[in-house]
Every structure is written in C-alpha cells, then in structure tokens.
Write an enzyme that holds these catalytic residues in place. Structure first.
Site, mmCIF file in Angstrom:
data_model
loop_
_atom_site.group_PDB
_atom_site.id
_atom_site.type_symbol
_atom_site.label_atom_id
_atom_site.label_comp_id
_atom_site.label_asym_id
_atom_site.label_seq_id
_atom_site.Cartn_x
_atom_site.Cartn_y
_atom_site.Cartn_z
ATOM 1 N N ASP A 193 0.911 -1.210 -0.058
ATOM 2 C CA ASP A 193 0.036 -0.033 0.041
ATOM 3 C C ASP A 193 0.669 1.335 -0.057
ATOM 4 O O ASP A 193 0.386 2.001 0.599
ATOM 5 C CB ASP A 193 -1.063 -0.035 1.395
ATOM 6 C CG ASP A 193 -1.882 -1.208 1.202
ATOM 7 O OD1 ASP A 193 -2.318 -1.711 0.041
ATOM 8 O OD2 ASP A 193 -2.173 -1.626 2.413
ATOM 9 N N LYS A 216 1.811 1.995 -5.279
ATOM 10 C CA LYS A 216 2.414 1.426 -6.581
ATOM 11 C C LYS A 216 1.491 1.679 -7.533
ATOM 12 O O LYS A 216 1.892 2.078 -8.604
ATOM 13 C CB LYS A 216 2.656 -0.139 -6.421
ATOM 14 C CG LYS A 216 3.626 -0.482 -5.080
ATOM 15 C CD LYS A 216 3.472 -1.874 -4.727
ATOM 16 C CE LYS A 216 2.483 -2.486 -4.427
ATOM 17 N NZ LYS A 216 2.231 -2.086 -2.866
ATOM 18 N N GLY A 240 -4.430 -4.334 -3.623
ATOM 19 C CA GLY A 240 -5.702 -3.252 -3.961
ATOM 20 C C GLY A 240 -4.942 -2.216 -4.491
ATOM 21 O O GLY A 240 -4.006 -1.320 -3.674
ATOM 22 N N HIS A 241 -4.829 -1.672 -5.644
ATOM 23 C CA HIS A 241 -4.086 -0.666 -6.155
ATOM 24 C C HIS A 241 -5.125 0.676 -6.665
ATOM 25 O O HIS A 241 -5.966 0.330 -7.405
ATOM 26 C CB HIS A 241 -3.312 -1.087 -7.274
ATOM 27 C CG HIS A 241 -2.214 -2.085 -7.034
ATOM 28 N ND1 HIS A 241 -1.379 -2.862 -7.804
ATOM 29 C CD2 HIS A 241 -1.906 -2.646 -5.682
ATOM 30 C CE1 HIS A 241 -0.484 -3.606 -7.161
ATOM 31 N NE2 HIS A 241 -1.019 -3.600 -5.787
ATOM 32 N N GLN A 246 1.831 -6.052 -3.175
ATOM 33 C CA GLN A 246 2.337 -6.176 -1.666
ATOM 34 C C GLN A 246 3.606 -5.286 -1.512
ATOM 35 O O GLN A 246 3.937 -4.356 -2.226
ATOM 36 C CB GLN A 246 2.610 -7.533 -1.406
ATOM 37 C CG GLN A 246 1.338 -8.352 -1.209
ATOM 38 C CD GLN A 246 0.668 -8.759 -2.510
ATOM 39 O OE1 GLN A 246 1.316 -9.522 -3.321
ATOM 40 N NE2 GLN A 246 -0.499 -8.563 -2.686
HETATM 41 P P1 GDP Z 1 -0.851 0.304 -3.502
HETATM 42 O O1 GDP Z 1 -1.275 -1.066 -3.118
HETATM 43 O O2 GDP Z 1 0.666 0.398 -3.229
HETATM 44 O O3 GDP Z 1 -1.042 0.537 -5.001
HETATM 45 O O4 GDP Z 1 -1.385 1.328 -2.600
HETATM 46 P P2 GDP Z 1 -2.954 1.383 -2.427
HETATM 47 O O5 GDP Z 1 -3.950 2.065 -3.531
HETATM 48 O O6 GDP Z 1 -3.565 0.397 -1.558
HETATM 49 O O7 GDP Z 1 -2.912 2.676 -1.247
HETATM 50 C C1 GDP Z 1 -2.479 3.863 -1.544
HETATM 51 C C2 GDP Z 1 -3.543 5.223 -1.081
HETATM 52 O O8 GDP Z 1 -2.825 6.255 -1.017
HETATM 53 C C3 GDP Z 1 -4.593 4.899 -2.046
HETATM 54 O O9 GDP Z 1 -5.701 5.442 -1.650
HETATM 55 C C4 GDP Z 1 -4.022 6.399 -3.014
HETATM 56 O O10 GDP Z 1 -5.035 6.713 -3.670
HETATM 57 C C5 GDP Z 1 -3.439 7.111 -2.252
HETATM 58 N N1 GDP Z 1 -2.450 7.823 -2.614
HETATM 59 C C6 GDP Z 1 -1.340 7.601 -3.366
HETATM 60 N N2 GDP Z 1 -0.341 8.434 -3.498
HETATM 61 C C7 GDP Z 1 -0.607 9.469 -2.650
HETATM 62 C C8 GDP Z 1 -0.020 10.905 -2.312
HETATM 63 O O11 GDP Z 1 0.924 11.065 -2.639
HETATM 64 N N3 GDP Z 1 -0.734 11.323 -1.352
HETATM 65 C C9 GDP Z 1 -2.100 11.060 -0.729
HETATM 66 N N4 GDP Z 1 -2.659 11.962 0.171
HETATM 67 N N5 GDP Z 1 -2.633 9.891 -1.028
HETATM 68 C C10 GDP Z 1 -1.968 8.998 -2.284
HETATM 69 P P1 IMO Z 2 -0.901 -4.164 -2.227
HETATM 70 O O1 IMO Z 2 -0.453 -4.957 -3.725
HETATM 71 C C1 IMO Z 2 -1.105 -4.450 2.156
HETATM 72 C C2 IMO Z 2 -1.158 -8.786 3.859
HETATM 73 C C3 IMO Z 2 -2.319 -9.256 4.421
HETATM 74 C C4 IMO Z 2 -1.878 -10.178 5.647
HETATM 75 C C5 IMO Z 2 -0.411 -10.740 4.861
HETATM 76 C C6 IMO Z 2 -1.004 -12.045 4.031
HETATM 77 O O2 IMO Z 2 -2.371 -3.412 -2.266
HETATM 78 O O3 IMO Z 2 0.157 -3.479 -1.694
HETATM 79 P P2 IMO Z 2 -2.354 -12.835 2.099
HETATM 80 O O4 IMO Z 2 -3.735 -12.676 1.824
HETATM 81 O O5 IMO Z 2 -1.670 -12.373 0.997
HETATM 82 O O6 IMO Z 2 -2.062 -14.343 2.313
HETATM 83 O O7 IMO Z 2 -2.222 -12.087 3.559
HETATM 84 O O8 IMO Z 2 -0.361 -10.051 3.769
HETATM 85 N N1 IMO Z 2 -1.424 -8.168 2.397
HETATM 86 C C7 IMO Z 2 -1.175 -6.858 1.851
HETATM 87 N N2 IMO Z 2 -1.047 -5.865 3.026
HETATM 88 N N3 IMO Z 2 -1.193 -4.557 0.791
HETATM 89 C C8 IMO Z 2 -1.267 -5.517 0.080
HETATM 90 O O9 IMO Z 2 -1.250 -5.369 -1.437
HETATM 91 C C9 IMO Z 2 -1.403 -6.879 0.557
HETATM 92 N N4 IMO Z 2 -1.441 -8.101 0.222
HETATM 93 C C10 IMO Z 2 -1.316 -8.978 1.338
HETATM 94 O O10 IMO Z 2 -2.968 -8.102 5.074
HETATM 95 O O11 IMO Z 2 -1.116 -9.458 6.513
HETATM 96 MG MG MG Z 3 -2.837 -1.621 -1.681
#
Ligand code: GDP
Ligand code: IMO
Ligand code: MG
Length: 424
Positions: A13, A16, A40-41, A226
């Site tokens: 998270d 990416k 979850g991207h 991840q």
């Molecule tokens: P990922 O799994 O690495 O793709 O990241 P996620 O999408 O799960 O979580 C990142 C969260 O931060 C999302 O809600 C994005 O919309 C948000 N986000 C990404 N870059 C920024 C930033 O520079 N500032 C803020 N405030 N939010 C951001």
């Molecule tokens: P993105 O791509 C954050 C965590 C779960 C749990 C552990 C194992 O959005 O960054 P799993 O279901 O993979 O067997 O769970 O890994 N986890 C993540 N945490 N971002 C993710 O993906 C994750 N994918 C798995 O919360 O702790």
């Molecule tokens: Mg994510």
C-alpha cells in the site's frame, strides 16, 4: 527503451498503483508478476477513483497491453467481475489488449475456504490476518504440483480431473480438521466453468508478448504487488504473503530474463503502514499515528481494514535497497505529513543489546527490536499543489534529502496527493 520494475519497499500500500498508472503512459505493456487479488491498487484520475485487484494498473491508458504473468495467482471469478466493472467505465478489456499466461495458477473456491478455515482456527496472536482471498492455499497447490493453471481451462476433461485430484486431500482436512462440509468436485467444476470459458480467449504467451514489445522498441512496465517485508522469504515470516515480492521475481514471474530489467523504482510511503498481523517496530499508538491514519485515509483497499501507522523506518528501507537494487525512489504521500510539528525517522534498531542496521533474521526477531530515532522539523504548509522540488518547504526538502542520504538512493519521483497529476 528501458524496462521498469515498480515494487513496494515496505508492507504494501505504498502507492504502487498510482505510480504504475503514471508510468504506463510511456510504456507499451504493463505486467503483473506475483500476488493476486490480495492486492488493492488505487488510481485517481481527475478526481475519479478506480481500485484494481488483478488487472494491471495500466488499463486506464487506451491501447496499452495488460499482461498477467505466470507468477500471479488468478481468481477467475474476480477477474471476470473486474472486467465487467472496467467495461462499464467504457474501457477496452478485450483479448486484444489483455492477456493471461497459460502458466498462471488459478485460485479455486476451495482455496478461499482453506484460507478462512485456517485463519479461524488460529488464536488471535497467531492469526496472519490474511485477506481471505485464497492466496496462500493456491500457491501451496502450485508448489505441491497439484495446482490448476489458466491453460487447463481450455481442456474441460483435464480441468475436472485436476479438481478431483486437488480435492482428495483437502476434503479430508475439511471434514476431520476444520469441521466444515467436504466439497464436491463436480459442483466446483460447474461453478467455475462459465468463468473458465470466458477466460480462454485471454490465454496467451506472456514471455513472447514481452519479447515482442521490446523488439519493437516498446517499454515494458512490471507492476509489483504487496511489499518487500511481506515477501515469503525476506519478510517478517510467518506474517507475510505467499509469494516473492522482490524485484528478482519480476523476471521469473513474467517469463523474461533479469537482464531485461533496467530501471527499478522503489515505492516508499513517507511514513509506514501495515495491515494485518505481524511485528511493526515504528508503529504508533498516539495522536501522530491517528493523524497519519485519518489524513492518509489509511484503510485497506481490499479488505477495508484500518491500516496500522508509524514513522518511516530506514532499517526496513535499507533491507529493501539491498534486496531489490532500486535505481531511484518514489516517495508517496508526503502531503500527509504536513501539519506534524516533528517527524521521526528510525535509523537503526537496538536488538539483543546491540545496534543493528538490518532486520534480524530470526523468526519474529522484528518483534523484539527497539527503534532508534532521529528527529527532524516538520512543516505546516499544504503541499498538494507542489509541482517541483522548489515548491516544497525547506523542511520537506530536508526530510527527502535525509531519506536519500540514509538509503544511498536518489529520490526520482515525489507524490503529493492521490491524483495522477499530483506528482513530480
Ligand atoms: P498500492 O497497493 O501500493 O497501490 O497502494 P494503495 O492504493 O493500496 O494505497 C495507497 C493509497 O494512497 C490510495 O488510496 C492512493 O489513492 C493514495 N495515494 C497515493 N499516493 C498518494 C499521495 O501522494 N498522497 C495522498 N494523500 N494519497 C496518495
Ligand atoms: P498491495 O498490493 C497490504 C497482507 C495481509 C496479510 C498478509 C498475508 O495492495 O500493496 P495474504 O492474503 O496475502 O495471504 O495475506 O499480507 N497483504 C497486504 N497488505 N497490501 C497488500 O497488497 C497486501 N496483500 C497482502 O494483510 O497481513
Ligand atoms: Mg494496496
């Protein structure tokens, strides 16, 4: 053109998806190489949010090829749902631009059942806090050599036979260990068949697709899921995911050579978050942590769980630099830190009476370290409109410069808000 790998340097998270979406504009193909719909991207374009779990984050750019590599575990039901959602937005999700490797393992309904049954029998401190998406059990079958691969969907007889085989052991566990109803192979086959049939036109040779894109002079973008500290080998085992999240897997998980990976971008959230169980040395339980959680909107994009928040941890980042070899850093969510009086950076750990620069390698060693901090001044200004280095307050620049010094890697990208445009 240089191929690019984007990877998460912390516990996932990091943002990416946003950076991949941005870089996709100049790429001809975007490849997912590990993980599944545990990811979850989140992409935000002109204020509109789109969360992707399986389909590469290049899909919003028309014409770009989106490839799902052999290292991914793909839930066919989730894949079809995601296709439908994107098609509703008017996006082209045809087999002209989307491809699934025939070697990609598929998540079957019984994998999700094993995942949740197993978690529910664990005590709270032992729960991994998985996403419940069947990720671990699917990778287990792959290693056990009884997995079903996307290519098997084109052969119905083989598919049924493999489901029957895969359920032999699992049904014993369901009945005698987990106390749940055994699963009927034919019923699973019939449940999955409509999705399998829909998936067949998408089957292809991802290795050759990458090779062809490069031969035509196109850039291929590898999208990690991840984070490094969730890596099955190098993460905080057993509180990890079930795949290798490090950049080396971009090659084996997609079917190209490590020599094809040119630029490697570490995505670094300006602070740290973690969702699920496991040690987290810089975790905060005070007002500063609440501030990051609330201001950063730190809720899991897949499960909606509150993300745990804490200070930036350079020990974690140092290990990620050593394992992934980034050519640059992309610092995200810097805007979230605006308004904090002081910022802390963890520069080392105290562990067994010694100062250490890297995470201990004993199981759960990370639970017993004490972070050593240095403190930097914060800034008050809203930086969400910043378009360049010079637009940042001096203390924000100093914070970034300190990250560069401590990591030995240059900051190449700064993100100051969720929107595609809020990046320089
Ligand atoms: P990922 O799994 O690495 O793709 O990241 P996620 O999408 O799960 O979580 C990142 C969260 O931060 C999302 O809600 C994005 O919309 C948000 N986000 C990404 N870059 C920024 C930033 O520079 N500032 C803020 N405030 N939010 C951001
Ligand atoms: P993105 O791509 C954050 C965590 C779960 C749990 C552990 C194992 O959005 O960054 P799993 O279901 O993979 O067997 O769970 O890994 N986890 C993540 N945490 N971002 C993710 O993906 C994750 N994918 C798995 O919360 O702790
Ligand atoms: Mg994510």
């Amino acid at each position: 053109m240089a191929n690019i790998v984007v990877f998460g340097s912390q516990w996932g998270d990091e943002g990416k998806g946003k950076i991949v979406d941005m870089l996709a504009e100049k790429s001809s193909a975007i490849v997912r190489f590990q993980g599944g719909n545990n990811a979850g991207h989140t992409l935000v374009v002109n204020g509109e949010q789109c969360i992707l779990h399986l389909i590469p984050s290049g899909v919003l750019h028309p014409g770009k090829k989106c490839l799902i590599g052999n290292g991914v575990v793909l839930d066919p039901i989730v894949f079809c749902e995601e296709l439908d959602k994107l098609a509703e937005k008017g996006l082209d999700v045809s087999a002209n631009r989307l491809m699934i490797s025939k070697k990609t393992h598929v998540i079957m309904p019984y994998h999700c059942l094993v995942d949740s049954a197993r978690e529910s029998t664990k005590s709270d401190s032992k729960k991994i806090g998985t996403t419940g998406r069947g990720i671990g059990p699917c990778y287990e079958d792959k290693m056990h050599r009884c997995g079903i691969r996307a290519g098997d969907f084109a052969n119905k007889e083989l598919l049924l036979e493999k489901i029957e085989k895969a359920l032999e052991e699992k049904n014993v566990l369901f009945k005698h260990l987990y106390g749940v109803e055994p699963v009927d192979a034919k019923a699973i086959y019939e449940q999955v068949l409509p999705y399998a049939e829909r998936l067949v036109p998408y089957l292809g040779d991802v290795s050759s697709a990458i090779q062809k894109a490069n031969e035509k002079g196109g850039q291929v973008l590898f999208e990690g899921a991840q984070g490094t500290h969730l890596d099955i080998d190098h993460g905080t085992y057993p509180f990890v995911t079930s795949s290798n999240t490090v950049t080396a897997n971009a090659a084996s998980g997609s079917g190209c050579s490590p020599r094809d990976l040119d630029r490697i971008i570490a995505i670094v959230k300006a602070y740290t978050t973690r969702v699920g169980g496991g040690p987290f040395p810089t975790e905060l339980f005070d007002a500063d942590g609440d501030y990051m959680q609330t201001k950063g909107g730190e809720f899991g994009a897949t499960t909606g769980r509150k993300r745990r928040c804490g200070w930036l941890d350079m020990v974690v980042l140092r290990e990620s630099v050593r394992l992934n070899g980034p050519t640059e850093l992309a610092i995200t969510k810097l805007d979230v830190l605006s308004g904090l009086k002081e910022l802390k950076i963890c520069t080392a750990y105290k562990y067994n009476g010694e100062l250490v620069d890297y995470p201990p390698q004993e199981q759960n060693g990370m639970a017993y370290v004490e972070p050593v901090y240095e403190t930097l001044p914060g800034w008050d200004e809203d930086i969400t409109d910043a378009k360049s280095w010079d637009d940042l307050p001096l203390t924000a620049r100093k914070y970034l410069e300190r990250i560069q010094e401590l990591s030995g890697v240059t900051v190449g990208i700064v993100s100051v808000g969720p929107d595609r445009e809020q990046t320089f």
